[in-house]
Design a protein around this motif. Structure first.
Motif, PDB file in Angstrom:
ATOM      1  N   ALA A 119      12.208 -13.094  -7.804  1.00 12.08           N
ATOM      2  CA  ALA A 119      12.772 -12.450  -8.986  1.00 12.08           C
ATOM      3  C   ALA A 119      11.779 -12.442 -10.145  1.00 12.08           C
ATOM      4  CB  ALA A 119      14.067 -13.154  -9.403  1.00 12.08           C
ATOM      5  N   LEU A 120      11.174 -13.607 -10.410  1.00 10.83           N
ATOM      6  CA  LEU A 120      10.223 -13.695 -11.517  1.00 10.83           C
ATOM      7  C   LEU A 120       8.983 -12.844 -11.270  1.00 10.83           C
ATOM      8  CD1 LEU A 120      10.308 -17.516 -12.375  1.00 10.83           C
ATOM      9  CD2 LEU A 120      11.372 -15.636 -13.633  1.00 10.83           C
ATOM     10  N   GLY A 121       8.629 -12.687 -10.005  1.00 11.53           N
ATOM     11  CA  GLY A 121       7.430 -11.929  -9.682  1.00 11.53           C
ATOM     12  C   GLY A 121       7.630 -10.433  -9.636  1.00 11.53           C
ATOM     13  N   ALA A 122       8.897  -9.968  -9.694  1.00 10.33           N
ATOM     14  CA  ALA A 122       9.169  -8.539  -9.513  1.00 10.33           C
ATOM     15  C   ALA A 122       8.454  -7.684 -10.550  1.00 10.33           C
ATOM     16  CB  ALA A 122      10.684  -8.297  -9.562  1.00 10.33           C
ATOM     17  N   LEU A 123       8.647  -7.986 -11.833  1.00 11.85           N
ATOM     18  CA  LEU A 123       8.032  -7.178 -12.887  1.00 11.85           C
ATOM     19  C   LEU A 123       6.513  -7.353 -12.944  1.00 11.85           C
ATOM     20  CD1 LEU A 123      10.729  -7.602 -15.685  1.00 11.85           C
ATOM     21  CD2 LEU A 123      10.287  -5.571 -14.297  1.00 11.85           C
ATOM     22  N   PRO A 124       5.990  -8.605 -12.901  1.00 10.17           N
ATOM     23  CA  PRO A 124       4.522  -8.759 -12.883  1.00 10.17           C
ATOM     24  C   PRO A 124       3.869  -8.105 -11.676  1.00 10.17           C
ATOM     25  CG  PRO A 124       5.563 -10.830 -13.461  1.00 10.17           C
ATOM     26  CD  PRO A 124       6.661  -9.906 -13.025  1.00 10.17           C
ATOM     27  N   ALA A 125       4.504  -8.201 -10.498  1.00  6.22           N
ATOM     28  CA  ALA A 125       3.927  -7.585  -9.299  1.00  6.22           C
ATOM     29  C   ALA A 125       3.827  -6.078  -9.472  1.00  6.22           C
ATOM     30  CB  ALA A 125       4.770  -7.928  -8.066  1.00  6.22           C
ATOM     31  N   ALA A 126       4.898  -5.466  -9.984  1.00 10.44           N
ATOM     32  CA  ALA A 126       4.877  -4.014 -10.204  1.00 10.44           C
ATOM     33  C   ALA A 126       3.793  -3.642 -11.210  1.00 10.44           C
ATOM     34  CB  ALA A 126       6.251  -3.545 -10.693  1.00 10.44           C
ATOM     35  N   ALA A 127       3.633  -4.465 -12.265  1.00 15.93           N
ATOM     36  CA  ALA A 127       2.633  -4.171 -13.291  1.00 15.93           C
ATOM     37  C   ALA A 127       1.210  -4.322 -12.735  1.00 15.93           C
ATOM     38  CB  ALA A 127       2.826  -5.099 -14.489  1.00 15.93           C
ATOM     39  N   ILE A 128       0.982  -5.364 -11.954  1.00 10.65           N
ATOM     40  CA  ILE A 128      -0.348  -5.596 -11.366  1.00 10.65           C
ATOM     41  C   ILE A 128      -0.704  -4.461 -10.411  1.00 10.65           C
ATOM     42  CG2 ILE A 128      -1.654  -7.082  -9.794  1.00 10.65           C
ATOM     43  CD1 ILE A 128      -0.161  -9.464 -11.074  1.00 10.65           C
ATOM     44  N   ILE A 129       0.252  -4.076  -9.577  1.00 12.07           N
ATOM     45  CA  ILE A 129       0.002  -2.994  -8.617  1.00 12.07           C
ATOM     46  C   ILE A 129      -0.274  -1.687  -9.354  1.00 12.07           C
ATOM     47  CG2 ILE A 129       1.099  -1.579  -6.826  1.00 12.07           C
ATOM     48  CD1 ILE A 129       2.622  -4.188  -6.022  1.00 12.07           C
ATOM     49  N   ARG A 130       0.459  -1.456 -10.425  1.00 12.44           N
ATOM     50  CA  ARG A 130       0.262  -0.228 -11.211  1.00 12.44           C
ATOM     51  C   ARG A 130      -1.118  -0.222 -11.869  1.00 12.44           C
ATOM     52  NH1 ARG A 130       4.685  -0.622 -13.587  1.00 12.44           N
ATOM     53  NH2 ARG A 130       4.049  -1.493 -15.595  1.00 12.44           N
ATOM     54  N   THR A 131      -1.615  -1.416 -12.229  1.00  8.33           N
ATOM     55  CA  THR A 131      -2.892  -1.515 -12.943  1.00  8.33           C
ATOM     56  C   THR A 131      -4.092  -1.445 -11.999  1.00  8.33           C
ATOM     57  OG1 THR A 131      -1.867  -2.861 -14.674  1.00  8.33           O
ATOM     58  CG2 THR A 131      -4.277  -2.953 -14.489  1.00  8.33           C
ATOM     59  N   VAL A 132      -4.050  -2.196 -10.892  1.00  4.57           N
ATOM     60  CA  VAL A 132      -5.229  -2.302 -10.018  1.00  4.57           C
ATOM     61  C   VAL A 132      -5.087  -1.490  -8.732  1.00  4.57           C
ATOM     62  CG1 VAL A 132      -5.728  -4.584 -10.945  1.00  4.57           C
ATOM     63  CG2 VAL A 132      -4.412  -4.398  -8.830  1.00  4.57           C
ATOM     64  N   GLY A 133      -3.918  -0.898  -8.500  1.00  3.58           N
ATOM     65  CA  GLY A 133      -3.716  -0.105  -7.290  1.00  3.58           C
ATOM     66  C   GLY A 133      -3.038  -0.908  -6.196  1.00  3.58           C
ATOM     67  N   HIS A 134      -2.537  -0.204  -5.198  1.00  7.46           N
ATOM     68  CA  HIS A 134      -1.773  -0.835  -4.131  1.00  7.46           C
ATOM     69  C   HIS A 134      -2.581  -1.857  -3.342  1.00  7.46           C
ATOM     70  CE1 HIS A 134       1.073   2.802  -4.333  1.00  7.46           C
ATOM     71  NE2 HIS A 134       1.736   1.744  -4.744  1.00  7.46           N
ATOM     72  N   ARG A 135      -3.781  -1.479  -2.923  1.00  6.38           N
ATOM     73  CA  ARG A 135      -4.534  -2.374  -2.044  1.00  6.38           C
ATOM     74  C   ARG A 135      -4.864  -3.696  -2.731  1.00  6.38           C
ATOM     75  NH1 ARG A 135     -10.210  -0.662   0.660  1.00  6.38           N
ATOM     76  NH2 ARG A 135     -10.875  -0.810  -1.517  1.00  6.38           N
ATOM     77  N   HIS A 136      -5.489  -3.631  -3.904  1.00  4.22           N
ATOM     78  CA  HIS A 136      -5.876  -4.860  -4.585  1.00  4.22           C
ATOM     79  C   HIS A 136      -4.655  -5.636  -5.085  1.00  4.22           C
ATOM     80  CE1 HIS A 136      -9.707  -2.505  -4.865  1.00  4.22           C
ATOM     81  NE2 HIS A 136     -10.179  -3.672  -4.478  1.00  4.22           N
TER      82      HIS A 136
END
Length: 407
Positions: A60-77
């Motif tokens: 739950a806590l990782g949901a928003l940060p994970a989406a933000a990180i993926i949006r910033t660095v791309g899916h693979r990274h």
């Protein structure tokens, strides 16, 4: 098969393979979390499921940060970052077992859950990179990787729980480190679409994104989220208490783990054809069918406490989750545009896994206070609420169609 479908299929297969490997950390955490917690606790056994709650809180806590990180660095990274987090959680959990620290173990599972938040984004990535007609099948492809987690995770538990004896279960969580690293290798082959530079069109698209409050207040989104939360929380609530109930009824930890294996297999095996069923029968009907299977799970569980009854109810629980959750996820995908997906997906998973975390914590308390039967009686009112939500949505759609025809 068109070129777009072919590329979408390739992406879904890679994500499915990573799901099979990195996602195997989840059944390890879920099948052992409560048992290890019970082993480490000296007094209040009602907190035994807290490590599993830690895992769900992490998701739950990782949901928003994970989406933000993926949006910033791309899916693979972004997804490779999640693999590293999963490996770190495995290391913390292993070390905590050597130190016999209950709360450090719960924290280790929380970190594994943070890594799991990235895995939860796989289904969205598959859908986002697929043509509209292929989206339900892309989601199903990714979740089909969970079939292998049903084998890999529990078998790791069975063959490694005494590997680092005399510290029981330490070997199973040390294996989580290797799962995270293996997932990184698989994700290396994930293609990252080239990012276009800033243009007027891109700016217009970004500017056209609706506020989050407007999106999540849509009746279809509310109903989809309600059904997703209902299906997932019931699955977590009953599943988390099941290993404790099986061991409490005299069955071995291996038999309890195999029960979770059958359950996880049932969760993901239908994913090979759930997408087609959604295309044929519609999202809402598939969600309703999943809810009926959850009722069947509770009915079987309430008939007795033989091993076959535990396992059968867990299989029905997994099947109900599959149809209910995939159908609801496909409904959510109808409610947002490309420019809105990141914030909506993050919000969706934050709400979802917050509810799942609460359900897993309550599971231990309900089981210790009222027993296995009460865990299953709770299924009925929750399913009733979900059916009511679907019914209201159907009435709204029918009324809108009638008004359109009249005009």
């Amino acid at each position: 098969m068109t070129g777009g479908d072919g590329e979408a299929r390739r992406t879904a297969i890679i994500l499915s393979a990573s799901q099979a490997v990195v996602g195997s950390a989840a059944p390890i955490a879920i099948s052992l979390g409560a048992l290890v917690g019970q082993h480490l606790l000296a007094a209040d056994k009602s907190l035994a499921t807290a490590p599993v709650t830690g895992f769900n809180v992490g998701v739950a806590l990782g949901a928003l940060p994970a989406a933000a990180i993926i949006r910033t660095v791309g899916h693979r990274h972004g997804f490779m970052t999640g693999c590293l987090v999963t490996a770190l959680g495995g290391a913390i959990a292993t070390a905590s077992l050597y130190g016999a620290s209950f709360w450090a173990f719960a924290f280790g599972l929380l970190v594994i859950g943070l890594g799991g938040a990235f895995v939860q984004q796989y289904r969205f990535a598959a859908a986002d990179n697929a043509p509209p007609a292929f989206k339900p099948r892309a989601i199903s492809f990714v979740l089909a990787g969970g079939v292998f987690t049903a084998v890999i995770g529990p078998q790791i538990v069975i063959f490694t729980r005494e590997l680092l004896a005399p510290v029981t279960f330490a070997g199973s969580f040390a294996a989580v480190i290797l799962l995270g690293l293996a997932g990184m290798i698989i994700l290396f082959w994930l293609r990252v679409p080239a990012k276009a530079g800033p243009t007027a069109d891109a700016a217009n698209v970004a500017g056209s994104a609706r506020p989050l409050q407007e999106i999540v207040s849509q009746p279809r989104f509310v109903v989809a989220l309600t059904c997703a939360v209902g299906a997932y929380t019931l699955m977590s609530f009953v599943m988390t208490g099941a290993p404790l109930a099986m061991v409490g009824c005299g069955f071995s930890p291996d038999e309890a783990t195999l029960g979770i294996s059958w359950h996880v297999m049932a969760m993901f095996a239908p994913s090979f054809f759930t997408g087609r069923l959604i295309s044929w029968f519609g999202k809402e009907r598939i969600v309703a069918f999943g809810l009926l299977l959850l009722v069947a799970c509770a009915v079987v569980a309430l008939t007795g406490i033989q091993l076959w009854q535990f396992w059968t109810s867990l299989i029905l629980l997994g099947l109900g989750w599959n149809f209910g959750f995939i159908g609801a996820t496909a409904m959510v995908a109808d409610t947002y545009s490309e420019s809105e997906k990141g914030k909506v997906q993050g919000f969706h998973d934050f709400v979802l896994f917050s509810a799942v975390a609460l359900a897993s914590l309550l599971s231990g308390k309900v089981y210790n206070s009222w027993g296995w039967d009460m865990l299953n009686w709770v299924v009925f009112p929750v399913v009733l609420v979900c059916f009511a939500a679907l019914g209201v949505l159907a009435l709204r759609v029918r009324a809108r169609r009638s008004a359109t025809q009249f005009l």
